[in-house]
Motif scaffolding. Structure first.
Motif, PDB file in Angstrom:
ATOM      1  N   ILE A 139       0.786  -1.268   0.189  1.00 52.85           N
ATOM      2  CA  ILE A 139      -0.050  -0.126   0.073  1.00 52.85           C
ATOM      3  C   ILE A 139       0.722   1.317   0.098  1.00 52.85           C
ATOM      4  O   ILE A 139       0.639   2.187  -0.651  1.00 52.85           O
ATOM      5  CB  ILE A 139      -1.066   0.170   1.287  1.00 52.85           C
ATOM      6  CG1 ILE A 139      -1.919  -1.247   0.917  1.00 52.85           C
ATOM      7  CG2 ILE A 139      -1.780   1.404   1.497  1.00 52.85           C
ATOM      8  CD1 ILE A 139      -3.015  -1.400   2.098  1.00 52.85           C
ATOM      9  N   ARG A 140       2.010   1.149   0.842  1.00 55.02           N
ATOM     10  CA  ARG A 140       2.849   2.470   0.779  1.00 55.02           C
ATOM     11  C   ARG A 140       3.433   2.655  -0.693  1.00 55.02           C
ATOM     12  O   ARG A 140       3.644   3.670  -0.968  1.00 55.02           O
ATOM     13  CB  ARG A 140       4.011   2.401   1.899  1.00 55.02           C
ATOM     14  CG  ARG A 140       3.449   2.412   3.378  1.00 55.02           C
ATOM     15  CD  ARG A 140       4.659   2.783   4.154  1.00 55.02           C
ATOM     16  NE  ARG A 140       5.519   1.452   4.382  1.00 55.02           N
ATOM     17  CZ  ARG A 140       5.365   0.611   5.226  1.00 55.02           C
ATOM     18  NH1 ARG A 140       4.152   0.438   6.100  1.00 55.02           N
ATOM     19  NH2 ARG A 140       6.290  -0.532   5.001  1.00 55.02           N
ATOM     20  N   CYS A 141       3.909   1.631  -1.182  1.00 55.27           N
ATOM     21  CA  CYS A 141       4.563   1.585  -2.475  1.00 55.27           C
ATOM     22  C   CYS A 141       3.297   2.298  -3.433  1.00 55.27           C
ATOM     23  O   CYS A 141       3.923   2.975  -4.099  1.00 55.27           O
ATOM     24  CB  CYS A 141       4.667   0.065  -2.922  1.00 55.27           C
ATOM     25  SG  CYS A 141       5.192   0.113  -4.857  1.00 55.27           S
ATOM     26  N   LEU A 142       2.302   1.933  -3.516  1.00 48.81           N
ATOM     27  CA  LEU A 142       1.119   2.545  -4.543  1.00 48.81           C
ATOM     28  C   LEU A 142       1.089   3.831  -4.179  1.00 48.81           C
ATOM     29  O   LEU A 142       0.856   4.734  -5.176  1.00 48.81           O
ATOM     30  CB  LEU A 142      -0.210   1.783  -4.401  1.00 48.81           C
ATOM     31  CG  LEU A 142      -0.216   0.412  -4.796  1.00 48.81           C
ATOM     32  CD1 LEU A 142      -1.722  -0.361  -4.510  1.00 48.81           C
ATOM     33  CD2 LEU A 142      -0.061   0.168  -6.424  1.00 48.81           C
ATOM     34  N   LYS A 143       1.070   4.321  -2.885  1.00 42.89           N
ATOM     35  CA  LYS A 143       0.979   5.682  -2.642  1.00 42.89           C
ATOM     36  C   LYS A 143       2.034   6.519  -3.012  1.00 42.89           C
ATOM     37  O   LYS A 143       1.776   7.668  -3.276  1.00 42.89           O
ATOM     38  CB  LYS A 143       0.868   5.848  -0.908  1.00 42.89           C
ATOM     39  CG  LYS A 143      -0.489   5.263  -0.310  1.00 42.89           C
ATOM     40  CD  LYS A 143      -0.392   5.145   1.066  1.00 42.89           C
ATOM     41  CE  LYS A 143      -0.155   6.543   1.789  1.00 42.89           C
ATOM     42  NZ  LYS A 143      -0.169   6.541   3.319  1.00 42.89           N
ATOM     43  N   GLU A 144       3.252   5.940  -3.074  1.00 41.08           N
ATOM     44  CA  GLU A 144       4.326   6.687  -3.479  1.00 41.08           C
ATOM     45  C   GLU A 144       4.471   6.835  -5.082  1.00 41.08           C
ATOM     46  O   GLU A 144       5.194   7.555  -5.534  1.00 41.08           O
ATOM     47  CB  GLU A 144       5.834   6.135  -3.107  1.00 41.08           C
ATOM     48  CG  GLU A 144       5.853   6.164  -1.498  1.00 41.08           C
ATOM     49  CD  GLU A 144       7.021   5.187  -1.018  1.00 41.08           C
ATOM     50  OE1 GLU A 144       7.826   4.539  -1.929  1.00 41.08           O
ATOM     51  OE2 GLU A 144       7.327   4.896   0.245  1.00 41.08           O
ATOM     52  N   ILE A 145       3.608   6.028  -5.698  1.00 41.32           N
ATOM     53  CA  ILE A 145       3.636   6.195  -7.201  1.00 41.32           C
ATOM     54  C   ILE A 145       2.926   7.511  -7.642  1.00 41.32           C
ATOM     55  O   ILE A 145       1.744   7.728  -7.200  1.00 41.32           O
ATOM     56  CB  ILE A 145       2.955   4.964  -7.735  1.00 41.32           C
ATOM     57  CG1 ILE A 145       3.485   3.552  -7.326  1.00 41.32           C
ATOM     58  CG2 ILE A 145       2.915   5.134  -9.330  1.00 41.32           C
ATOM     59  CD1 ILE A 145       5.109   3.479  -7.904  1.00 41.32           C
ATOM     60  N   ILE A 146       3.317   8.257  -8.703  1.00 40.86           N
ATOM     61  CA  ILE A 146       2.621   9.511  -9.246  1.00 40.86           C
ATOM     62  C   ILE A 146       1.384   8.910  -9.594  1.00 40.86           C
ATOM     63  O   ILE A 146       1.114   7.965 -10.362  1.00 40.86           O
ATOM     64  CB  ILE A 146       3.366   9.823 -10.314  1.00 40.86           C
ATOM     65  CG1 ILE A 146       4.512  10.248  -9.918  1.00 40.86           C
ATOM     66  CG2 ILE A 146       2.640  11.126 -10.894  1.00 40.86           C
ATOM     67  CD1 ILE A 146       5.808  10.847 -11.127  1.00 40.86           C
ATOM     68  N   PRO A 147       0.002   9.594  -9.054  1.00 39.92           N
ATOM     69  CA  PRO A 147      -1.371   9.245  -9.529  1.00 39.92           C
ATOM     70  C   PRO A 147      -1.522   8.707 -10.901  1.00 39.92           C
ATOM     71  O   PRO A 147      -2.276   7.968 -11.163  1.00 39.92           O
ATOM     72  CB  PRO A 147      -2.086  10.327  -8.795  1.00 39.92           C
ATOM     73  CG  PRO A 147      -1.135  10.766  -7.719  1.00 39.92           C
ATOM     74  CD  PRO A 147       0.175  10.721  -8.169  1.00 39.92           C
TER      75      PRO A 147
END
Length: 244
Positions: free
Chosen positions: A159-167
């Protein structure tokens, strides 16, 4: 599987993989080791705080995922949310009962306090491991392969990985579901008060109002410091007058 969720002795896989963790976190007498619900309470708490060993964490993630897919495997949730299941989330009308309860909590439609707490805990557990949240994992499955394939499972890493990706780089389905989940995490924290300083720190750091909290804490510490200096000067002045 339903029987295993009512008796710890019927789940040999949990006994084998979580034996050390159960002895570490569930030996204070507050939990009945012979009843899986009692053991699960302390294991869930440790799971949310990322304290479990790797084997036990994976075992708990598998159990919680199964419960998310079939509410019949979660007897505690069925017991405390009996009213909500009969009125808001009827089993024959909703494909995913857990998802229905999550939405009902966020929209403040759950009247039973114990049900509110259990659903809030359920949301926090899904935040700890995306495997425990089948709808989010399904919506972001391709994005996880594309951006987070080298990230280990557990400890909220995916989840942290997905949050760090540019939307803009995320697929629309994953982006929309992730935004809903992030909002859900914030709302769930209001119904699940921290049980210790670790949880309190985690909730403050994750809160959108964390700068306000830190400002209040800083002002409180500063006030205590100023009062201490003032009292020290008064005491010193009193001693000088007394000595004279």
């Amino acid at each position: 599987m339903a029987e295993q969720d009512t008796n710890y002795n019927l789940n040999p896989s949990l006994q084998e993989n979580c034996k050390a963790d159960i002895n570490k976190f569930c030996k204070n007498g507050k939990h009945d080791k012979n009843v899986l619900n009692g053991t699960m309470d302390c294991l869930k708490a440790a799971f949310k705080q990322f304290k479990l060993s790797d084997k036990c964490e994976k075992e708990m993630a598998d159990i919680l995922r199964e419960q998310a897919l079939d509410i019949n495997l979660n007897p505690l949730l069925r017991a405390v949310c009996k009213t909500e299941l009969e009125t808001i989330c009827q089993i024959d009308e909703h494909e995913n009962i857990e998802e229905c309860l999550k939405k009902a909590l966020i929209s403040k439609k759950i009247p039973t306090p114990m049900c509110q707490m259990e659903v809030a805990n359920m949301i926090e557990e899904s935040q700890a491991d995306i495997q425990v949240d089948p709808p989010l994992q399904q919506a972001c499955s391709l994005d996880l392969i594309k951006f987070c394939s080298e990230v280990p499972q557990g400890n909220g890493r995916h989840i942290r990985c997905l949050k760090e990706i540019i939307p803009k780089k995320l697929s629309s389905g994953c982006r929309d579901m992730l935004n809903k989940r992030l909002e859900m995490y914030e709302n769930a924290a209001q119904h699940a008060p921290p049980k210790d300083l670790h949880q309190l720190y985690y909730q403050v750091v994750a809160s959108p109002s964390k700068h306000y909290f830190f400002l209040v804490i800083f002002m409180m510490i500063g006030s205590i410091f100023v009062i201490g200096i003032f009292c020290g000067r008064v005491s010193r002045r009193h001693m000088l007058i007394k000595n004279k």
